[in-house]
Design an enzyme around this catalytic site. Structure first.
Site, PDB file in Angstrom:
ATOM      1  N   GLY A 137      -0.847  22.001 -38.478  1.00  0.00           N
ATOM      2  CA  GLY A 137       0.272  22.788 -38.147  1.00  0.00           C
ATOM      3  C   GLY A 137       1.341  21.895 -38.767  1.00  0.00           C
ATOM      4  O   GLY A 137       2.558  21.876 -38.114  1.00  0.00           O
ATOM      5  N   ALA A 138       1.318  21.554 -40.027  1.00  0.00           N
ATOM      6  CA  ALA A 138       2.360  20.578 -40.698  1.00  0.00           C
ATOM      7  C   ALA A 138       3.037  21.521 -41.868  1.00  0.00           C
ATOM      8  O   ALA A 138       3.352  20.639 -42.812  1.00  0.00           O
ATOM      9  CB  ALA A 138       1.788  19.290 -41.193  1.00  0.00           C
ATOM     10  N   ARG A 153       5.764  23.081 -41.564  1.00  0.00           N
ATOM     11  CA  ARG A 153       7.185  23.168 -40.820  1.00  0.00           C
ATOM     12  C   ARG A 153       7.249  22.242 -39.582  1.00  0.00           C
ATOM     13  O   ARG A 153       6.444  21.789 -39.206  1.00  0.00           O
ATOM     14  CB  ARG A 153       7.487  24.724 -40.824  1.00  0.00           C
ATOM     15  CG  ARG A 153       6.888  25.375 -39.751  1.00  0.00           C
ATOM     16  CD  ARG A 153       7.181  26.805 -39.615  1.00  0.00           C
ATOM     17  NE  ARG A 153       6.834  27.563 -38.364  1.00  0.00           N
ATOM     18  CZ  ARG A 153       6.562  28.435 -38.000  1.00  0.00           C
ATOM     19  NH1 ARG A 153       6.847  29.649 -38.950  1.00  0.00           N
ATOM     20  NH2 ARG A 153       6.226  28.845 -36.769  1.00  0.00           N
ATOM     21  N   ASN A 162      -7.693  27.748 -39.363  1.00  0.00           N
ATOM     22  CA  ASN A 162      -7.446  28.178 -38.129  1.00  0.00           C
ATOM     23  C   ASN A 162      -8.197  27.314 -37.123  1.00  0.00           C
ATOM     24  O   ASN A 162      -9.209  27.213 -37.073  1.00  0.00           O
ATOM     25  CB  ASN A 162      -7.781  29.665 -37.968  1.00  0.00           C
ATOM     26  CG  ASN A 162      -7.477  30.270 -36.582  1.00  0.00           C
ATOM     27  OD1 ASN A 162      -7.115  29.543 -35.735  1.00  0.00           O
ATOM     28  ND2 ASN A 162      -7.741  31.696 -36.533  1.00  0.00           N
ATOM     29  N   ASN A 172      -1.153  18.645 -33.653  1.00  0.00           N
ATOM     30  CA  ASN A 172       0.238  19.102 -33.739  1.00  0.00           C
ATOM     31  C   ASN A 172       0.414  20.721 -33.374  1.00  0.00           C
ATOM     32  O   ASN A 172       1.161  21.315 -32.920  1.00  0.00           O
ATOM     33  CB  ASN A 172       1.235  18.611 -34.535  1.00  0.00           C
ATOM     34  CG  ASN A 172       2.532  19.477 -34.671  1.00  0.00           C
ATOM     35  OD1 ASN A 172       3.620  19.166 -34.068  1.00  0.00           O
ATOM     36  ND2 ASN A 172       2.511  20.435 -35.744  1.00  0.00           N
ATOM     37  N   TYR A 224       1.090  28.879 -22.300  1.00  0.00           N
ATOM     38  CA  TYR A 224       1.338  27.548 -23.176  1.00  0.00           C
ATOM     39  C   TYR A 224       1.198  26.496 -21.904  1.00  0.00           C
ATOM     40  O   TYR A 224       0.904  25.352 -22.585  1.00  0.00           O
ATOM     41  CB  TYR A 224       2.567  27.998 -23.572  1.00  0.00           C
ATOM     42  CG  TYR A 224       3.411  27.060 -24.372  1.00  0.00           C
ATOM     43  CD1 TYR A 224       2.862  26.685 -25.798  1.00  0.00           C
ATOM     44  CD2 TYR A 224       4.323  26.097 -23.804  1.00  0.00           C
ATOM     45  CE1 TYR A 224       3.615  25.634 -26.573  1.00  0.00           C
ATOM     46  CE2 TYR A 224       4.809  25.009 -24.543  1.00  0.00           C
ATOM     47  CZ  TYR A 224       4.396  25.082 -25.999  1.00  0.00           C
ATOM     48  OH  TYR A 224       4.934  24.047 -26.671  1.00  0.00           O
ATOM     49  N   ALA A 263      -0.461  26.017 -19.410  1.00  0.00           N
ATOM     50  CA  ALA A 263      -1.819  25.577 -19.016  1.00  0.00           C
ATOM     51  C   ALA A 263      -2.653  24.952 -20.203  1.00  0.00           C
ATOM     52  O   ALA A 263      -3.129  23.876 -20.216  1.00  0.00           O
ATOM     53  CB  ALA A 263      -2.601  27.026 -18.749  1.00  0.00           C
ATOM     54  N   LYS A 307      -0.810  23.284 -22.505  1.00  0.00           N
ATOM     55  CA  LYS A 307       0.019  21.921 -22.745  1.00  0.00           C
ATOM     56  C   LYS A 307      -0.663  20.838 -21.498  1.00  0.00           C
ATOM     57  O   LYS A 307      -0.786  19.839 -21.958  1.00  0.00           O
ATOM     58  CB  LYS A 307       1.136  21.845 -22.767  1.00  0.00           C
ATOM     59  CG  LYS A 307       1.709  22.659 -24.172  1.00  0.00           C
ATOM     60  CD  LYS A 307       1.193  22.009 -25.365  1.00  0.00           C
ATOM     61  CE  LYS A 307       1.958  22.550 -26.740  1.00  0.00           C
ATOM     62  NZ  LYS A 307       1.346  21.948 -27.916  1.00  0.00           N
TER      63      LYS A 307
HETATM   64  N1  LIG Z   1       9.794  23.210 -30.691  1.00  0.00           N
HETATM   65  C1  LIG Z   1       9.896  22.550 -29.395  1.00  0.00           C
HETATM   66  O1  LIG Z   1      10.975  22.777 -28.846  1.00  0.00           O
HETATM   67  C2  LIG Z   1       8.620  21.960 -28.941  1.00  0.00           C
HETATM   68  C3  LIG Z   1       8.821  21.338 -27.481  1.00  0.00           C
HETATM   69  C4  LIG Z   1       7.593  20.806 -26.971  1.00  0.00           C
HETATM   70  C5  LIG Z   1       6.555  20.888 -27.796  1.00  0.00           C
HETATM   71  N2  LIG Z   1       6.375  21.749 -29.085  1.00  0.00           N
HETATM   72  C6  LIG Z   1       4.861  21.750 -29.484  1.00  0.00           C
HETATM   73  O2  LIG Z   1       5.255  20.637 -30.842  1.00  0.00           O
HETATM   74  C7  LIG Z   1       4.245  21.344 -31.931  1.00  0.00           C
HETATM   75  C8  LIG Z   1       5.029  21.904 -33.007  1.00  0.00           C
HETATM   76  O3  LIG Z   1       5.839  22.733 -32.528  1.00  0.00           O
HETATM   77  P1  LIG Z   1       6.916  23.197 -33.659  1.00  0.00           P
HETATM   78  O4  LIG Z   1       8.006  23.858 -32.937  1.00  0.00           O
HETATM   79  O5  LIG Z   1       7.356  22.506 -34.758  1.00  0.00           O
HETATM   80  O6  LIG Z   1       6.146  24.609 -34.116  1.00  0.00           O
HETATM   81  P2  LIG Z   1       6.360  25.860 -35.409  1.00  0.00           P
HETATM   82  O7  LIG Z   1       5.902  27.065 -34.969  1.00  0.00           O
HETATM   83  O8  LIG Z   1       7.361  25.474 -36.446  1.00  0.00           O
HETATM   84  O9  LIG Z   1       5.093  25.165 -36.662  1.00  0.00           O
HETATM   85  C9  LIG Z   1       3.784  25.376 -35.909  1.00  0.00           C
HETATM   86  C10 LIG Z   1       2.782  25.034 -37.111  1.00  0.00           C
HETATM   87  O10 LIG Z   1       1.530  25.304 -36.459  1.00  0.00           O
HETATM   88  C11 LIG Z   1       0.565  26.163 -37.467  1.00  0.00           C
HETATM   89  N3  LIG Z   1      -0.278  26.687 -36.706  1.00  0.00           N
HETATM   90  C12 LIG Z   1      -0.053  27.752 -35.722  1.00  0.00           C
HETATM   91  N4  LIG Z   1      -1.255  28.190 -35.312  1.00  0.00           N
HETATM   92  C13 LIG Z   1      -2.322  27.652 -36.016  1.00  0.00           C
HETATM   93  C14 LIG Z   1      -3.530  27.678 -36.140  1.00  0.00           C
HETATM   94  N5  LIG Z   1      -4.426  28.581 -35.402  1.00  0.00           N
HETATM   95  N6  LIG Z   1      -4.426  26.851 -36.897  1.00  0.00           N
HETATM   96  C15 LIG Z   1      -3.701  25.814 -37.774  1.00  0.00           C
HETATM   97  N7  LIG Z   1      -2.303  25.933 -37.813  1.00  0.00           N
HETATM   98  C16 LIG Z   1      -1.559  26.538 -36.972  1.00  0.00           C
HETATM   99  C17 LIG Z   1       1.567  26.947 -38.178  1.00  0.00           C
HETATM  100  O11 LIG Z   1       1.033  27.205 -39.550  1.00  0.00           O
HETATM  101  C18 LIG Z   1       2.984  25.665 -38.296  1.00  0.00           C
HETATM  102  O12 LIG Z   1       2.562  24.761 -39.249  1.00  0.00           O
HETATM  103  C19 LIG Z   1       3.671  22.615 -30.962  1.00  0.00           C
HETATM  104  O13 LIG Z   1       2.232  22.278 -30.545  1.00  0.00           O
HETATM  105  C20 LIG Z   1       4.501  22.907 -29.838  1.00  0.00           C
HETATM  106  O14 LIG Z   1       3.884  23.576 -29.107  1.00  0.00           O
HETATM  107  C21 LIG Z   1       7.670  22.194 -29.512  1.00  0.00           C
END
Ligand SMILES: NC(=O)c1ccc[n+]([C@@H]2O[C@H](COP(=O)([O-])OP(=O)(O)OC[C@H]3O[C@@H](n4cnc5c(N)ncnc54)[C@H](O)[C@@H]3O)[C@@H](O)[C@H]2O)c1
Length: 246
Positions: free
Chosen positions: A12-13, A15, A62, A89, A154, A156, A158
């Protein structure tokens, strides 16, 4: 922290937090493999990462499909020669109050966040197990520690990641493999930037440090756990939440 020549996967890198983590490893001289759901976004992020000089591999994967995770890890080992660090991530949200949450939305979030983390870990740990060295860092969330109304699926997922982290730490410690998690609080992303000022202020009321985390705050914690500086830390959940949950 020296990751020169180390081989890293960040899921998930394309963005957000994942991209910042991938950049932080690349800046330290690592070879970085990334995945995301959209091929164009993966390719663009991979192109930018290549500027740091290490090897880069990007794949549309995926993570909720075991076969795709296995194929991705196999590709990384073939291209890079080995695998040292996996950062789980990738994550999604599909929020609703529990009584209104559809089965589809429940399953979708559990499938990506928890099952996907398990599938990627399983594929990577097989490689690390053989070389008796490795490191996994999972991204949980403060809500997995404290609960949050409107996010049953979500939360559950995490909280499940916390249990998975502790279990894998116990299963793989004797093989010199450490497994830890970072639990971020509110992180400043495009999504939180777009919130109205009063909503942001309300959210910050319970954060002693009175600001959202920057994605770099999360990346620094991930690199620490993946580094030799954390050589005796495993099964740990590192809260990076500005004091929101203590
Ligand atoms: N943003 C926040 O405030 C926050 C807070 C706590 C935890 N998190 C966690 O941090 C992580 C990143 O969050 P973010 O806000 O940068 O997310 P984001 O939505 O900006 O990016 C998510 C990334 O995951 C990828 N992705 C989604 N579904 C996928 C799949 N099925 N297979 C492969 N890749 C997949 C997307 O392509 C994207 O690159 C997540 O696990 C999120 O739950 C975020």
């Amino acid at each position: 922290m020296d990751f020169k020549g180390k081989n890293i996967i960040v899921t998930g890198a394309t963005r957000g937090i994942g991209l910042t983590i991938a950049e932080a490893f690349a800046k330290q001289g690592a070879n970085v493999a990334i995945c995301g759901t959209r091929e164009d976004a993966v390719n663009k992020a991979a192109e930018n990462l290549a500027a740091f000089g290490g090897k880069v591999l990007g794949r549309a994967v995926n993570i909720s499909r075991a076969q795709e995770c296995d194929a991705f890890v196999a590709d990384v080992v073939k291209e890079f020669g080995s695998l040292d660090v996996l950062v789980n991530n990738a994550g999604i949200t599909k929020d609703n109050l529990a009584v209104r949450m559809t089965e589809e939305d429940w399953r979708a979030v559990i499938d990506v966040n928890l099952t996907g983390t398990f599938f990627m870990s399983k594929a990577a740990l097989k490689v690390m197990f053989k070389k008796r060295a490795g490191n996994v860092v999972n991204i949980s969330s403060v809500v997995g520690e404290m609960g949050n109304a409107g996010q049953a699926n979500y939360v559950a997922s995490k909280a499940g990641i916390i249990g998975l982290t502790k279990t894998l730490a116990k299963e793989f410690g004797s093989r010199n493999i450490r497994v830890n998690a970072v639990a971020p609080g509110f992180v400043r992303t495009a999504m939180t930037d777009a919130l109205p000022q009063d909503v942001k202020e309300k959210a910050l009321e319970n954060v002693p440090l009175k600001r959202f985390a920057e994605t770099q705050d999360i990346a620094k914690a991930v690199l620490f756990l993946a580094s030799e500086d954390a050589s005796y830390i495993t099964g740990h959940i590192l809260s990076v939440n500005g004091g929101l949950y203590i």
